[in-house]
Write an enzyme that holds these catalytic residues in place. Sequence first.
Site, PDB file in Angstrom:
ATOM      1  N   VAL A 286      71.882 -33.872 -48.950  1.00 14.86           N
ATOM      2  CA  VAL A 286      73.161 -33.825 -48.258  1.00 14.86           C
ATOM      3  C   VAL A 286      74.256 -33.318 -49.197  1.00 14.86           C
ATOM      4  O   VAL A 286      75.413 -33.202 -48.803  1.00 14.86           O
ATOM      5  CB  VAL A 286      73.512 -35.207 -47.657  1.00 14.86           C
TER       6      VAL A 286
ATOM      7  N   HIS B 241      69.259 -32.946 -43.131  1.00 14.43           N
ATOM      8  CA  HIS B 241      69.750 -34.321 -42.981  1.00 14.43           C
ATOM      9  C   HIS B 241      71.274 -34.443 -43.024  1.00 14.43           C
ATOM     10  O   HIS B 241      71.798 -35.522 -43.277  1.00 14.43           O
ATOM     11  CB  HIS B 241      69.110 -35.207 -44.077  1.00 14.43           C
TER      12      HIS B 241
HETATM   13  P1  NAD Z   1      62.675 -39.025 -52.907  1.00 13.11           P
HETATM   14  O1  NAD Z   1      63.577 -39.895 -53.735  1.00 13.11           O
HETATM   15  O2  NAD Z   1      61.735 -39.698 -51.969  1.00 13.11           O
HETATM   16  O3  NAD Z   1      61.810 -38.177 -53.925  1.00 13.11           O
HETATM   17  C1  NAD Z   1      62.409 -37.573 -55.028  1.00 13.11           C
HETATM   18  C2  NAD Z   1      61.360 -36.773 -55.743  1.00 13.11           C
HETATM   19  O4  NAD Z   1      62.016 -36.110 -56.796  1.00 13.11           O
HETATM   20  C3  NAD Z   1      60.218 -37.610 -56.349  1.00 13.11           C
HETATM   21  O5  NAD Z   1      58.978 -37.062 -55.935  1.00 13.11           O
HETATM   22  C4  NAD Z   1      60.443 -37.455 -57.850  1.00 13.11           C
HETATM   23  O6  NAD Z   1      59.205 -37.392 -58.572  1.00 13.11           O
HETATM   24  C5  NAD Z   1      61.172 -36.143 -57.907  1.00 13.11           C
HETATM   25  N1  NAD Z   1      62.004 -35.925 -59.086  1.00 13.11           N
HETATM   26  C6  NAD Z   1      62.702 -36.815 -59.825  1.00 13.11           C
HETATM   27  N2  NAD Z   1      63.348 -36.184 -60.824  1.00 13.11           N
HETATM   28  C7  NAD Z   1      63.057 -34.863 -60.686  1.00 13.11           C
HETATM   29  C8  NAD Z   1      63.444 -33.694 -61.398  1.00 13.11           C
HETATM   30  N3  NAD Z   1      64.251 -33.755 -62.465  1.00 13.11           N
HETATM   31  N4  NAD Z   1      62.977 -32.506 -60.972  1.00 13.11           N
HETATM   32  C9  NAD Z   1      62.154 -32.413 -59.895  1.00 13.11           C
HETATM   33  N5  NAD Z   1      61.751 -33.475 -59.184  1.00 13.11           N
HETATM   34  C10 NAD Z   1      62.214 -34.693 -59.579  1.00 13.11           C
HETATM   35  O7  NAD Z   1      63.593 -37.954 -52.188  1.00 13.11           O
HETATM   36  P2  NAD Z   1      63.304 -36.944 -50.985  1.00 13.11           P
HETATM   37  O8  NAD Z   1      61.853 -36.602 -50.955  1.00 13.11           O
HETATM   38  O9  NAD Z   1      64.334 -35.898 -51.069  1.00 13.11           O
HETATM   39  O10 NAD Z   1      63.562 -37.764 -49.634  1.00 13.11           O
HETATM   40  C11 NAD Z   1      64.499 -38.750 -49.538  1.00 13.11           C
HETATM   41  C12 NAD Z   1      65.711 -38.629 -48.639  1.00 13.11           C
HETATM   42  O11 NAD Z   1      66.825 -39.051 -49.418  1.00 13.11           O
HETATM   43  C13 NAD Z   1      66.084 -37.281 -48.141  1.00 13.11           C
HETATM   44  O12 NAD Z   1      66.195 -37.400 -46.781  1.00 13.11           O
HETATM   45  C14 NAD Z   1      67.471 -36.964 -48.691  1.00 13.11           C
HETATM   46  O13 NAD Z   1      68.322 -36.610 -47.616  1.00 13.11           O
HETATM   47  C15 NAD Z   1      67.971 -38.236 -49.216  1.00 13.11           C
HETATM   48  N6  NAD Z   1      68.698 -38.119 -50.503  1.00 13.11           N
HETATM   49  C16 NAD Z   1      69.465 -37.006 -50.785  1.00 13.11           C
HETATM   50  C17 NAD Z   1      70.130 -36.878 -52.007  1.00 13.11           C
HETATM   51  C18 NAD Z   1      70.979 -35.651 -52.280  1.00 13.11           C
HETATM   52  O14 NAD Z   1      71.545 -35.084 -51.344  1.00 13.11           O
HETATM   53  N7  NAD Z   1      71.080 -35.183 -53.536  1.00 13.11           N
HETATM   54  C19 NAD Z   1      70.024 -37.893 -52.965  1.00 13.11           C
HETATM   55  C20 NAD Z   1      69.248 -39.026 -52.638  1.00 13.11           C
HETATM   56  C21 NAD Z   1      68.592 -39.107 -51.421  1.00 13.11           C
END
Ligand code: NAD
Length: 228
Positions: free
Chosen positions: A88, A104
């Site tokens: 997001v 999302h």
């Molecule tokens: P998730 O937390 O389930 O998975 C995160 C993944 O990122 C893990 O597999 C982990 O191993 C990996 N990871 C961690 N550090 C990393 C790095 N430096 N480089 C590459 N990979 C790395 O998150 P998801 O699969 O995106 O799903 C979760 C939901 O949470 C989504 O719907 C999303 O909308 C939401 N979300 C979004 C944000 C954002 O907008 N930045 C932040 C948190 C959660």
Amino acid sequence: MKRIVVLTGAGISAESGISTFRDASGLWRNYRFEELATPEAWDRNPELVMEFYNMRRKQLFEVEPNAAHYALVELEEKYDVHIITQNVDDLHERAGSTNVLHLHGELKKARSTVAPNLVYELDRWELKIGDKCEKGSQLRPHIVWFGEAVPMIGPAAEISSTADIFIIIGTSLVVYPAAGLTDYAKPDIPKFYIDPGASYAGGISNLTIIQKKAGEGVPEIVNSLMKR
Ligand code: NAD
């Protein structure tokens, strides 16, 4: 021009300083992400939900895109690049990517609670109880909460089915329907999964797993694709 479809998750923004979904659990006042990102939470305690998103939005104004976001922009010189993000945040757009589909929702937008098509850009981090749409209803974060329909999943599936190369970055592939988008990619095209925690390979054909952080793994794969 070959089409590259990129599916990104919270991991691509981790090195910018934004917590991933799993890391965020328990970090914020001991609530789990899933407890705050629901329509029920909004009905029960809109102030709490608003504050949660205000804190995340405030953080977003303080962070910058990282090497992985920028590397994906470079790909556009040679490929028709479509990014489908579960994030997001707006770090893909701020890096310069031109085709970004948010599955999302978007943290920097708010929408009406009576007319979902009334969506407003926010130029400040704080959204308050009492902030209203032009029809006089309370504004809510423009986020797809757990349990809500994902309106952009149809277009995302369509784009995925037209990929010549499919890249998955920084997602645990556990949140559906987003995780199911890999099923729409043609079986014979090359697929890459860049995530230090990547172990999942079940059902995804022709997949190369790169267990590296996005900031390292994405520039590497982009370099090799630019030489093809
Ligand atoms: P998730 O937390 O389930 O998975 C995160 C993944 O990122 C893990 O597999 C982990 O191993 C990996 N990871 C961690 N550090 C990393 C790095 N430096 N480089 C590459 N990979 C790395 O998150 P998801 O699969 O995106 O799903 C979760 C939901 O949470 C989504 O719907 C999303 O909308 C939401 N979300 C979004 C944000 C954002 O907008 N930045 C932040 C948190 C959660």
